[in-house]
Motif scaffolding. Structure first.
Motif, PDB file in Angstrom:
ATOM      1  N   UNK A 246     -15.938  52.730  -8.494  1.00  0.00           N
ATOM      2  CA  UNK A 246     -15.384  54.387  -8.453  1.00  0.00           C
ATOM      3  C   UNK A 246     -13.977  54.216  -9.032  1.00  0.00           C
ATOM      4  N   UNK A 247     -13.248  52.892  -8.881  1.00  0.00           N
ATOM      5  CA  UNK A 247     -11.769  52.740  -9.508  1.00  0.00           C
ATOM      6  C   UNK A 247     -11.635  51.310  -9.872  1.00  0.00           C
ATOM      7  N   UNK A 248     -11.315  51.424 -10.992  1.00  0.00           N
ATOM      8  CA  UNK A 248     -10.751  50.066 -11.744  1.00  0.00           C
ATOM      9  C   UNK A 248      -9.274  50.095 -12.219  1.00  0.00           C
ATOM     10  N   UNK A 249      -8.914  48.822 -11.595  1.00  0.00           N
ATOM     11  CA  UNK A 249      -7.484  48.731 -11.861  1.00  0.00           C
ATOM     12  C   UNK A 249      -7.159  47.770 -12.554  1.00  0.00           C
ATOM     13  N   UNK A 250      -6.629  47.873 -13.934  1.00  0.00           N
ATOM     14  CA  UNK A 250      -6.402  46.609 -14.700  1.00  0.00           C
ATOM     15  C   UNK A 250      -4.916  46.581 -14.785  1.00  0.00           C
ATOM     16  N   UNK A 251      -4.488  45.490 -14.191  1.00  0.00           N
ATOM     17  CA  UNK A 251      -3.128  45.326 -13.900  1.00  0.00           C
ATOM     18  C   UNK A 251      -2.479  44.371 -15.033  1.00  0.00           C
ATOM     19  N   UNK A 252      -1.242  44.593 -15.222  1.00  0.00           N
ATOM     20  CA  UNK A 252      -0.542  43.808 -16.574  1.00  0.00           C
ATOM     21  C   UNK A 252      -0.983  43.629 -17.647  1.00  0.00           C
ATOM     22  N   UNK A 253      -1.706  44.978 -18.023  1.00  0.00           N
ATOM     23  CA  UNK A 253      -2.238  44.939 -19.515  1.00  0.00           C
ATOM     24  C   UNK A 253      -1.132  44.487 -20.406  1.00  0.00           C
ATOM     25  N   UNK A 254      -1.505  43.593 -21.348  1.00  0.00           N
ATOM     26  CA  UNK A 254      -0.447  43.176 -22.439  1.00  0.00           C
ATOM     27  C   UNK A 254      -0.028  41.742 -22.226  1.00  0.00           C
ATOM     28  N   UNK A 255      -0.262  41.162 -21.033  1.00  0.00           N
ATOM     29  CA  UNK A 255       0.127  39.878 -20.718  1.00  0.00           C
ATOM     30  C   UNK A 255      -1.035  38.912 -21.093  1.00  0.00           C
ATOM     31  N   UNK A 256      -2.129  39.224 -21.229  1.00  0.00           N
ATOM     32  CA  UNK A 256      -3.335  38.671 -21.966  1.00  0.00           C
ATOM     33  C   UNK A 256      -2.978  38.196 -23.167  1.00  0.00           C
ATOM     34  N   UNK A 286       4.059  47.012 -21.154  1.00  0.00           N
ATOM     35  CA  UNK A 286       4.377  47.255 -22.912  1.00  0.00           C
ATOM     36  C   UNK A 286       5.066  48.696 -23.027  1.00  0.00           C
ATOM     37  N   UNK A 287       5.681  48.900 -23.996  1.00  0.00           N
ATOM     38  CA  UNK A 287       6.426  50.113 -24.372  1.00  0.00           C
ATOM     39  C   UNK A 287       5.158  51.148 -25.192  1.00  0.00           C
ATOM     40  N   UNK A 288       5.139  52.352 -24.718  1.00  0.00           N
ATOM     41  CA  UNK A 288       4.364  53.245 -25.227  1.00  0.00           C
ATOM     42  C   UNK A 288       4.042  53.016 -26.925  1.00  0.00           C
ATOM     43  N   UNK A 289       5.469  52.989 -27.560  1.00  0.00           N
ATOM     44  CA  UNK A 289       5.154  52.834 -28.826  1.00  0.00           C
ATOM     45  C   UNK A 289       4.508  51.589 -29.443  1.00  0.00           C
ATOM     46  N   UNK A 290       4.681  50.627 -28.583  1.00  0.00           N
ATOM     47  CA  UNK A 290       4.092  49.164 -28.938  1.00  0.00           C
ATOM     48  C   UNK A 290       2.398  49.118 -28.707  1.00  0.00           C
ATOM     49  N   UNK A 294      -0.729  46.704 -30.430  1.00  0.00           N
ATOM     50  CA  UNK A 294      -0.972  45.572 -29.807  1.00  0.00           C
ATOM     51  C   UNK A 294      -2.341  45.760 -29.656  1.00  0.00           C
ATOM     52  N   UNK A 295      -3.180  46.728 -29.209  1.00  0.00           N
ATOM     53  CA  UNK A 295      -4.448  47.191 -29.098  1.00  0.00           C
ATOM     54  C   UNK A 295      -5.046  47.962 -30.502  1.00  0.00           C
ATOM     55  N   UNK A 296      -5.308  49.184 -30.231  1.00  0.00           N
ATOM     56  CA  UNK A 296      -5.727  49.800 -31.546  1.00  0.00           C
ATOM     57  C   UNK A 296      -5.565  51.315 -31.296  1.00  0.00           C
TER      58      UNK A 296
END
Ligand SMILES: [Zn+2]
Length: 327
Positions: A246-256, A286-290, A294-296
């Protein structure tokens, strides 16, 4: 309540285990009583034989003598109860015990799920969420605004750090309140230690308490799971967790470690959940502008058009706690 089939099966298996456990308990008690009060063994033998006679009489339509049989059985069972009580046993000592007397350990009362089923579901969901222990401390009751300055202002928004935190807190509360009726995703961003993970835990806690399936992963663990399930044959369970909770939490995106695999999996995951209208919370330093670098660009554009942006600002709370003496 939205359990997946395999989760339902886990709970139902627990009920059959409980039933067998209680049947074994009854067998042990019966043995114990037969040794201590041999008369009860005789009574059980007599009742069995009288009951067989009664069944034969009913089958053959022979009603004469039926009343006598019933009376004899009733007398014997009174004697049995009296013997138990005389020997200081509870009178129901030789009845099948139930862990939940309401549903007699079936999980259902009629075709409604018993309250014990709901409790078991919440327990299972907590265990599977990866959050069981931490949510005892990290929930809305423990959210403190004291860590956020009421003088430091963000020039762009005109809000103090505390006002920004209050706004984020309200959004989180409403996210929970409207969870069943609306489809919403949150993108929590801000520097390290400003309470993003804590806030996502508050949401997880309340949704688990209302028996929603919540999955929490650090970005590192999530991509690790997706990589292993992608290359293993039995890929369904891990992926179904990620795509269908029902809910997925992805924590600390950008540290992988970001690479093309991670980037494509993130898009797949975000996109799939949007298609299924399953809510997701992402937290990142991550800053929004980055983000799109970092991804796409396409991932960022899916997020920008489907997620609510929630900012937190302030000094690192973990460091503040150290100065406050680990409070
Ligand atoms: Zn029950």
């Amino acid at each position: 309540m939205s359990l997946q089939n395999y989760q339902y099966d886990i709970i139902m298996r627990e009920y059959s285990k409980t039933q067998s456990r209680n049947r074994r308990l009854l067998e042990e008690r019966t043995q114990e009583i037969y040794e201590k009060i041999p008369r009860i063994k005789e009574i059980d033998g007599e009742v069995a034989s009288l009951s067989a006679q009664k069944a034969r009489a009913l089958l053959s339509g022979e009603s004469s003598g039926l009343e006598d049989l019933k009376a004899a059985i009733s007398l014997l069972s009174q004697e049995r109860t009296a013997l138990l009580v005389c020997n200081s046993y509870p009178e129901d000592y030789l009845e099948l015990p139930y862990t939940c007397p309401i549903c007699q350990d079936t999980g259902y009362v009629g075709n409604q799920k018993c309250t014990c089923f709901k409790k078991a579901a919440i327990e299972l969901l907590y265990t599977q969420s990866n959050l069981k222990e931490i949510l005892k401390k990290e929930n809305f009751d423990h959210f403190s605004f004291d860590y956020y300055s009421d003088t430091m202002k963000n020039e762009a928004t005109g809000l103090t750090e505390r006002e920004t935190a209050l706004r984020a807190y309200d959004i989180a509360r409403n996210f929970v309140k409207n969870f069943d009726d609306s489809f919403e995703n949150l993108f929590l961003y801000g520097d390290t230690g400003v309470g993003k993970t804590f806030l996502s835990h508050c949401i997880a806690h309340d949704l688990l308490e209302s028996a929603h399936c919540v999955m929490y992963f650090s970005a590192f663990d999530l991509f690790d799971l997706l990589a292993s399930s992608k290359f293993s044959r039995d890929k369904t369970e891990g992926e179904e967790f990620v795509f269908d909770s029902d809910l997925l939490i992805i924590d600390d995106l950008g540290t992988e470690l970001t690479n093309s695999f991670v980037s494509s999996q993130l898009f797949l995951c975000i996109n799939e959940r949007i298609m299924r209208r399953k809510s997701t919370i992402i937290s990142t330093n991550l800053k929004l502008e980055n983000f799109s670098e970092t991804y796409s660009e396409r991932t960022f554009s899916r997020i920008a058009s489907n997620y609510r942006m929630v900012k937190l600002e302030g000094k690192d709370i973990r460091i503040q706690k150290i100065f406050l003496g680990g409070k």
